[in-house]
Design an enzyme around this catalytic site. Sequence first.
Site, PDB file in Angstrom:
ATOM      1  N   HIS A  53      39.475  32.413  43.903  1.00 29.61           N
ATOM      2  CA  HIS A  53      40.094  33.311  42.929  1.00 29.61           C
ATOM      3  C   HIS A  53      41.193  34.119  43.611  1.00 29.61           C
ATOM      4  O   HIS A  53      41.123  34.383  44.819  1.00 29.61           O
ATOM      5  CB  HIS A  53      39.050  34.263  42.356  1.00 29.61           C
ATOM      6  CG  HIS A  53      38.064  33.598  41.453  1.00 29.61           C
ATOM      7  ND1 HIS A  53      37.353  34.288  40.502  1.00 29.61           N
ATOM      8  CD2 HIS A  53      37.663  32.307  41.352  1.00 29.61           C
ATOM      9  CE1 HIS A  53      36.560  33.463  39.844  1.00 29.61           C
ATOM     10  NE2 HIS A  53      36.727  32.245  40.361  1.00 29.61           N
ATOM     11  N   GLU A  55      41.891  37.263  43.539  1.00 28.07           N
ATOM     12  CA  GLU A  55      41.429  38.494  44.172  1.00 28.07           C
ATOM     13  C   GLU A  55      40.761  38.213  45.522  1.00 28.07           C
ATOM     14  O   GLU A  55      41.027  38.919  46.499  1.00 28.07           O
ATOM     15  CB  GLU A  55      40.437  39.235  43.262  1.00 28.07           C
ATOM     16  CG  GLU A  55      41.024  39.662  41.933  1.00 28.07           C
ATOM     17  CD  GLU A  55      40.859  38.630  40.826  1.00 28.07           C
ATOM     18  OE1 GLU A  55      40.918  39.019  39.651  1.00 28.07           O
ATOM     19  OE2 GLU A  55      40.675  37.428  41.134  1.00 28.07           O
ATOM     20  N   CYS A  83      36.342  38.884  37.861  1.00 24.16           N
ATOM     21  CA  CYS A  83      34.995  38.402  37.562  1.00 24.16           C
ATOM     22  C   CYS A  83      33.984  39.147  38.430  1.00 24.16           C
ATOM     23  O   CYS A  83      34.353  39.849  39.371  1.00 24.16           O
ATOM     24  CB  CYS A  83      34.923  36.896  37.814  1.00 24.16           C
ATOM     25  SG  CYS A  83      34.867  36.466  39.565  1.00 24.16           S
ATOM     26  N   CYS A  86      34.371  38.552  42.234  1.00 22.45           N
ATOM     27  CA  CYS A  86      35.484  39.280  42.833  1.00 22.45           C
ATOM     28  C   CYS A  86      35.192  40.768  42.918  1.00 22.45           C
ATOM     29  O   CYS A  86      35.488  41.417  43.928  1.00 22.45           O
ATOM     30  CB  CYS A  86      36.761  39.020  42.045  1.00 22.45           C
ATOM     31  SG  CYS A  86      37.339  37.314  42.179  1.00 22.45           S
TER      32      CYS A  86
END
Length: 157
Positions: A53, A55, A83, A86
């Site tokens: 991801h 992040e 999410c 993260c």
Amino acid sequence: MEQHKEYLRQAIELAYANDEQGGRPFGAVVVKDGKIIARAVNEIVGTNDPTAHAELLAIRAASQHLGSPRLDGCAVYASGHPCPMCMGAMRLAGIQEVTYAYSNDDGEPFGMSTAAIYADLAKPFDQQSMKIRYVPVRIDDRPDLYARWKDGKRTGA
């Protein structure tokens, strides 16, 4: 507030660029002392890594930049609502400020919401959709794993 908006615009531009390259539309920047120290996009499609991801990749880059797993004093600006994975990583890294531009409600019609995961995680373990179990196994001829680590008797300490 204008500074927050500028960092968000940069995260969103990363997301647009990633989408144009065939990736998922997510970007993130990490800021410390008013300067962007890391940028990243979602790389799930290109890497087949479900943890890639934006992040998380930005956190990794910021940690390398700072030479520390602690990102105290840093803020994350993300194009979309981070999410739970993260958010957990940001908390573990010491990040205390997260700002995002697109909400789970914005993403829901496009399959880009993690609200259901947040809801599931809020339930007790025995009610979650993923089976979670605690089995307290210990190895008889080995010292307690955590106590050993705390005492500094591990190899490579």
